[in-house]
Design a protein around this motif. Sequence first.
Motif, PDB file in Angstrom:
ATOM      1  N   ASP A 277      -3.512   0.400  -2.265  1.00 29.66           N
ATOM      2  CA  ASP A 277      -2.491  -0.551  -1.802  1.00 29.66           C
ATOM      3  C   ASP A 277      -3.029  -1.803  -1.114  1.00 29.66           C
ATOM      4  OD1 ASP A 277      -0.674   1.206  -2.795  1.00 29.66           O
ATOM      5  OD2 ASP A 277       0.127   1.864  -0.875  1.00 29.66           O
ATOM      6  N   PHE A 278      -4.246  -2.234  -1.442  1.00 30.79           N
ATOM      7  CA  PHE A 278      -4.752  -3.453  -0.809  1.00 30.79           C
ATOM      8  C   PHE A 278      -3.977  -4.684  -1.256  1.00 30.79           C
ATOM      9  CE2 PHE A 278      -8.465  -0.951   0.423  1.00 30.79           C
ATOM     10  CZ  PHE A 278      -8.688  -1.459   1.681  1.00 30.79           C
ATOM     11  N   LEU A 279      -3.591  -4.716  -2.528  1.00 30.55           N
ATOM     12  CA  LEU A 279      -2.831  -5.853  -3.046  1.00 30.55           C
ATOM     13  C   LEU A 279      -1.627  -5.354  -3.840  1.00 30.55           C
ATOM     14  CD1 LEU A 279      -5.741  -8.212  -4.195  1.00 30.55           C
ATOM     15  CD2 LEU A 279      -4.207  -8.569  -2.250  1.00 30.55           C
ATOM     16  N   LEU A 280      -0.934  -4.391  -3.275  1.00 30.20           N
ATOM     17  CA  LEU A 280       0.183  -3.756  -3.966  1.00 30.20           C
ATOM     18  C   LEU A 280       1.235  -4.776  -4.406  1.00 30.20           C
ATOM     19  CD1 LEU A 280       1.603  -1.137  -4.853  1.00 30.20           C
ATOM     20  CD2 LEU A 280       2.643  -1.044  -2.572  1.00 30.20           C
ATOM     21  N   ILE A 293      -3.543  -9.315   3.286  1.00 29.74           N
ATOM     22  CA  ILE A 293      -4.702 -10.154   3.608  1.00 29.74           C
ATOM     23  C   ILE A 293      -5.394  -9.627   4.863  1.00 29.74           C
ATOM     24  CG2 ILE A 293      -5.459 -12.485   4.244  1.00 29.74           C
ATOM     25  CD1 ILE A 293      -2.986 -13.532   2.676  1.00 29.74           C
ATOM     26  N   THR A 294      -4.590  -9.290   5.870  1.00 24.93           N
ATOM     27  CA  THR A 294      -5.128  -8.754   7.121  1.00 24.93           C
ATOM     28  C   THR A 294      -5.782  -7.398   6.892  1.00 24.93           C
ATOM     29  OG1 THR A 294      -3.386  -9.901   8.350  1.00 24.93           O
ATOM     30  CG2 THR A 294      -4.544  -8.133   9.498  1.00 24.93           C
ATOM     31  N   ASP A 295      -5.181  -6.577   6.043  1.00 22.08           N
ATOM     32  CA  ASP A 295      -5.724  -5.253   5.714  1.00 22.08           C
ATOM     33  C   ASP A 295      -7.115  -5.376   5.100  1.00 22.08           C
ATOM     34  OD1 ASP A 295      -5.771  -2.481   5.370  1.00 22.08           O
ATOM     35  OD2 ASP A 295      -4.758  -2.578   3.429  1.00 22.08           O
ATOM     36  N   ILE A 296      -7.280  -6.310   4.180  1.00 18.54           N
ATOM     37  CA  ILE A 296      -8.583  -6.528   3.539  1.00 18.54           C
ATOM     38  C   ILE A 296      -9.594  -7.037   4.560  1.00 18.54           C
ATOM     39  CG2 ILE A 296      -9.807  -7.910   1.800  1.00 18.54           C
ATOM     40  CD1 ILE A 296      -7.062  -7.910   0.248  1.00 18.54           C
ATOM     41  N   TYR A 297      -9.176  -7.969   5.395  1.00 15.18           N
ATOM     42  CA  TYR A 297     -10.048  -8.502   6.452  1.00 15.18           C
ATOM     43  C   TYR A 297     -10.551  -7.369   7.349  1.00 15.18           C
ATOM     44  CZ  TYR A 297     -11.472 -11.380  10.466  1.00 15.18           C
ATOM     45  OH  TYR A 297     -12.176 -11.963  11.482  1.00 15.18           O
ATOM     46  N   ASN A 298      -9.646  -6.495   7.760  1.00 15.34           N
ATOM     47  CA  ASN A 298     -10.032  -5.391   8.639  1.00 15.34           C
ATOM     48  C   ASN A 298     -10.962  -4.402   7.958  1.00 15.34           C
ATOM     49  OD1 ASN A 298      -8.612  -6.284  10.899  1.00 15.34           O
ATOM     50  ND2 ASN A 298      -6.717  -5.269  10.264  1.00 15.34           N
ATOM     51  N   ALA A 299     -10.810  -4.231   6.642  1.00 15.47           N
ATOM     52  CA  ALA A 299     -11.715  -3.343   5.901  1.00 15.47           C
ATOM     53  C   ALA A 299     -13.149  -3.875   5.956  1.00 15.47           C
ATOM     54  CB  ALA A 299     -11.248  -3.204   4.454  1.00 15.47           C
ATOM     55  N   VAL A 300     -13.302  -5.192   5.855  1.00 13.05           N
ATOM     56  CA  VAL A 300     -14.634  -5.804   5.973  1.00 13.05           C
ATOM     57  C   VAL A 300     -15.184  -5.590   7.381  1.00 13.05           C
ATOM     58  CG1 VAL A 300     -15.911  -7.977   5.919  1.00 13.05           C
ATOM     59  CG2 VAL A 300     -14.174  -7.509   4.179  1.00 13.05           C
ATOM     60  N   MET A 301     -14.345  -5.793   8.399  1.00  9.08           N
ATOM     61  CA  MET A 301     -14.791  -5.599   9.775  1.00  9.08           C
ATOM     62  C   MET A 301     -15.129  -4.135  10.067  1.00  9.08           C
ATOM     63  SD  MET A 301     -14.927  -8.574  10.806  1.00  9.08           S
ATOM     64  CE  MET A 301     -14.570  -9.892   9.645  1.00  9.08           C
ATOM     65  N   ASP A 302     -14.502  -3.223   9.326  1.00 10.60           N
ATOM     66  CA  ASP A 302     -14.808  -1.799   9.476  1.00 10.60           C
ATOM     67  C   ASP A 302     -16.071  -1.396   8.715  1.00 10.60           C
ATOM     68  OD1 ASP A 302     -12.637  -1.370  11.103  1.00 10.60           O
ATOM     69  OD2 ASP A 302     -11.329  -0.647   9.507  1.00 10.60           O
ATOM     70  N   LYS A 303     -16.709  -2.374   8.074  1.00 14.47           N
ATOM     71  CA  LYS A 303     -18.024  -2.211   7.431  1.00 14.47           C
ATOM     72  C   LYS A 303     -17.983  -1.389   6.146  1.00 14.47           C
ATOM     73  CE  LYS A 303     -20.150  -2.494  11.997  1.00 14.47           C
ATOM     74  NZ  LYS A 303     -21.054  -1.867  12.976  1.00 14.47           N
ATOM     75  N   CYS A 304     -16.917  -1.531   5.379  1.00 10.81           N
ATOM     76  CA  CYS A 304     -16.900  -0.871   4.078  1.00 10.81           C
ATOM     77  C   CYS A 304     -17.868  -1.596   3.134  1.00 10.81           C
ATOM     78  CB  CYS A 304     -15.490  -0.848   3.488  1.00 10.81           C
ATOM     79  SG  CYS A 304     -14.920  -2.422   2.823  1.00 10.81           S
ATOM     80  N   ASP A 305     -18.328  -0.887   2.125  1.00 14.46           N
ATOM     81  CA  ASP A 305     -19.214  -1.478   1.113  1.00 14.46           C
ATOM     82  C   ASP A 305     -18.439  -1.971  -0.096  1.00 14.46           C
ATOM     83  OD1 ASP A 305     -22.016  -0.889   2.164  1.00 14.46           O
ATOM     84  OD2 ASP A 305     -21.108   1.104   2.228  1.00 14.46           O
ATOM     85  N   ALA A 306     -17.284  -1.354  -0.347  1.00 18.76           N
ATOM     86  CA  ALA A 306     -16.525  -1.695  -1.552  1.00 18.76           C
ATOM     87  C   ALA A 306     -15.053  -1.405  -1.350  1.00 18.76           C
ATOM     88  CB  ALA A 306     -17.051  -0.914  -2.757  1.00 18.76           C
ATOM     89  N   ILE A 307     -14.226  -2.109  -2.119  1.00 18.61           N
ATOM     90  CA  ILE A 307     -12.774  -1.911  -2.121  1.00 18.61           C
ATOM     91  C   ILE A 307     -12.338  -1.614  -3.555  1.00 18.61           C
ATOM     92  CG2 ILE A 307     -10.593  -3.189  -1.974  1.00 18.61           C
ATOM     93  CD1 ILE A 307     -11.568  -4.386   0.639  1.00 18.61           C
ATOM     94  N   LEU A 308     -11.425  -0.662  -3.673  1.00 17.64           N
ATOM     95  CA  LEU A 308     -10.942  -0.243  -4.992  1.00 17.64           C
ATOM     96  C   LEU A 308      -9.543  -0.780  -5.257  1.00 17.64           C
ATOM     97  CD1 LEU A 308     -10.935   1.643  -7.547  1.00 17.64           C
ATOM     98  CD2 LEU A 308     -10.006   3.416  -6.056  1.00 17.64           C
ATOM     99  N   LEU A 309      -9.365  -1.379  -6.424  1.00 18.17           N
ATOM    100  CA  LEU A 309      -8.042  -1.765  -6.908  1.00 18.17           C
ATOM    101  C   LEU A 309      -7.611  -0.770  -7.977  1.00 18.17           C
ATOM    102  CD1 LEU A 309      -8.444  -5.655  -7.292  1.00 18.17           C
ATOM    103  CD2 LEU A 309      -7.402  -4.396  -5.391  1.00 18.17           C
ATOM    104  N   SER A 310      -6.374  -0.286  -7.882  1.00 20.48           N
ATOM    105  CA  SER A 310      -5.890   0.673  -8.884  1.00 20.48           C
ATOM    106  C   SER A 310      -4.660   0.115  -9.604  1.00 20.48           C
ATOM    107  CB  SER A 310      -5.596   2.029  -8.228  1.00 20.48           C
ATOM    108  OG  SER A 310      -4.821   1.878  -7.055  1.00 20.48           O
ATOM    109  N   GLY A 311      -3.462   0.305  -9.037  1.00 25.68           N
ATOM    110  CA  GLY A 311      -2.262  -0.200  -9.698  1.00 25.68           C
ATOM    111  C   GLY A 311      -2.285  -1.699  -9.927  1.00 25.68           C
ATOM    112  N   GLU A 312      -2.968  -2.419  -9.040  1.00 27.44           N
ATOM    113  CA  GLU A 312      -3.038  -3.874  -9.163  1.00 27.44           C
ATOM    114  C   GLU A 312      -3.640  -4.313 -10.496  1.00 27.44           C
ATOM    115  OE1 GLU A 312      -3.994  -2.838  -4.777  1.00 27.44           O
ATOM    116  OE2 GLU A 312      -4.412  -2.042  -6.778  1.00 27.44           O
ATOM    117  N   THR A 313      -4.588  -3.516 -11.020  1.00 25.84           N
ATOM    118  CA  THR A 313      -5.257  -3.890 -12.271  1.00 25.84           C
ATOM    119  C   THR A 313      -4.905  -2.978 -13.444  1.00 25.84           C
ATOM    120  OG1 THR A 313      -7.219  -2.609 -11.620  1.00 25.84           O
ATOM    121  CG2 THR A 313      -7.218  -4.970 -11.093  1.00 25.84           C
TER     122      THR A 313
END
Length: 470
Positions: A277-280, A293-313
């Motif tokens: 649900d990053f870009l649901l 947008i804020t959710d994605i920003y916080n994921a970077v600050m939480d030091k994730c290496d990657a983000i997965l898109l599912s339904g969006e793509t």
Amino acid sequence: MKKTKIIATVGPASFNIETIYDMVLNGADVIRINLSHADFKFCDKTIKMIREVEKKLDKPIGIMLDLCGPCVRVDKFIEKTATLQKDKEIKLYNYPVICNNIQFSVDCPDYIKNIMVDDELLLNDGKIVLKVIEKTNDYLNLLIVEGGTVRSNESIYLKNKSISMPFINEKDHDAILYGIKKNIDFLALSYVRDEQDVLSVIDMLIEKSNNHIQIISKIENMSAINNLEEIVKVSDGIMVARGDLAIEVSFEKLPTLSKMILNKTREYEKIGIIATDFLLSMEEELRPARSEITDIYNAVMDKCDAILLSGETTVGKHPALAVDTLSKILISAEEDFDYEENIKETFKNSLKDITSNIAYSVATTAKNLSARCIITNTNSGYTALKISHIKCTCPIIAFSPNNDTLRLLTLNYGVIPKKSIECKSTDTIVKMCVKKARSEFDFEEGDIVIITGGFPINTKNTNFMKIEVI
């Protein structure tokens, strides 16, 4: 230049070479195939398209197969989806039936055996709630407490209860063998409960002499939370599967658990991925919601290496645009990341071996000298992985003559994998690396690049760092 990696899932909306090409061009690093909604014929065609795009763009692309796992799923609806109306009733049969909005079946014949009156079943990530009001030998009669739309092959959950199932079922067993045959790069394991589940898959890979495929364990139930450290130790990466996890835990605890999982992943220097649900909103809209947008920003600050898109793509109207939008938000967020503090904190908790010390020195020097890039020549990818874990201010160009190594590095933060030739000496490595890096960066006189590798040429350890001024 984006450092956080993007995993884009292929589905009906992106099942063509033009869209896969555009998604990769816009920033997708790894393409995921979800076997809960795909057969091997679909996989064959998708893998073929990915390899064609890889050749066209001269860019390694990782392939991730996402296994179904020990999960019960609804059978296919006659219209692909069904809308369940609140306060209506629907029957769940213990044998295959024509599935619609008044009756359905699941892929587990004994599913209703241990379900009792007043138990609740959940669909659509917990949004649909069905309460058992009657039980017979053949079916459950369910009251639709909360309605919504359910899709074919969707997971169904028994609230606050678990059903005992073997981790590797027949379908996943065949899928693992298929992944080995097709030389895929990552296996995402669904509904992992403990380290033994992960080890059972690793044993299969060892039995087939496969030392290439990396294991990504998905954390999506309380059993996995309770056994998190042991699971992290035996996995190559961890995925925070927020959709399913939010069904099992109080939804308000999800951010806390997500941070905790990523912290444990970093403690053991494993890849950390966040999903769901990053870009649901972009399944329908051209622009993301402000909260996304804020959710994605916080994921970077939480030091994730990657983000997965599912339904969006997979089913969204704008798959390539969703990837492009995510890339732009990631680049902006990375500009605010506190690299200096992170380098200190990471090294304080890391191993104190030679490669770790070299990686720390490289990252620190790159920041202090505002280096344009870090260059490493690697056969196994280990050096690039170590530097990636520290999260550097500049990109890491990882040169390797090994295609398998390059594809595995597609999931490591900040790493740009590039094909190289075999070099006979350290001097040759340095010259080759700088020459090839020029094609990636528009260097100016006085720019600094940092080169790291092993000396002499056949050593297994990274033991030197060279500062090169253009």
